[in-house]
Design a protein around this motif. Sequence first.
Motif, mmCIF file in Angstrom:
data_model
loop_
_atom_site.group_PDB
_atom_site.id
_atom_site.type_symbol
_atom_site.label_atom_id
_atom_site.label_comp_id
_atom_site.label_asym_id
_atom_site.label_seq_id
_atom_site.Cartn_x
_atom_site.Cartn_y
_atom_site.Cartn_z
ATOM 1 N N LYS A 1 -32.464 3.035 -14.921
ATOM 2 C CA LYS A 1 -32.288 3.896 -16.090
ATOM 3 C C LYS A 1 -30.821 4.282 -16.277
ATOM 4 N N ASN B 1 -34.692 4.674 -11.114
ATOM 5 C CA ASN B 1 -33.718 5.531 -11.783
ATOM 6 C C ASN B 1 -32.316 4.941 -11.790
ATOM 7 N N PRO C 1 -32.697 11.007 -14.078
ATOM 8 C CA PRO C 1 -32.381 9.892 -13.176
ATOM 9 C C PRO C 1 -31.270 10.212 -12.181
#
Length: 223
Positions: free
Chosen positions: A139, A136, A110
Amino acid sequence: MAPAVKVYGWAMSPFVARALLCLEEAGVEYELVPMSREAGDHRQPDFLARNPFGQVPVLEDGDLTIFESRAVARHVLRKHKPELLGSGSPESAAMVDVWLEVEAHQHQTPAGTIVMQCILTPFLGCERDQAAVDENVGKLTKLFDVYEARLSASRYLAGDSLSLADLSHFPLMRYFMDTEHASLVDERPHVKAWWEELKARPAAKRVTEFMPPNFGFGKKPEE
């Protein structure tokens, strides 16, 4: 006499920087062999003889030639500064391994995607994939919540002593903190304090000299 240790690669690469950071932390004299990605040096036969995958870094330590940045980092520290691998006990070593795995499998992709999309993509003449960035960021938001909880209980990720688990984050984080998503770190006090301490280390400062902001592209292109 030339240093016995040679590192092949371009130092602005986060992967090469990981190897250099460990060498600097361990106080090992080394030679950084200059290479050009643009010229395709990593695809030349002499380099492929060192790493058949054509990736940097490659480390030569006497008669030993190895590649893969985390393997290089472990070798350097195992040989010169094993305490950064948690060598004091099996339990300490296990915790370093755990958080190294977290860095490799939960953090790198990420953070690397965000760095690629936010810093490199504009200079490659491509359009940013905002959906990939948003995914991302989500994440990393969850991951840094885990880090915040962990770092509220211990000074470093693997415990109360600095380890490779911390150092391994530095090169990619150095670029991530140049993106507009650096607030993911700044808004978490324990993560921010951990990062500030990490980047202030003399070894990190020396390696940062090889890592210009925005990978050396300078100002962002106009929209």
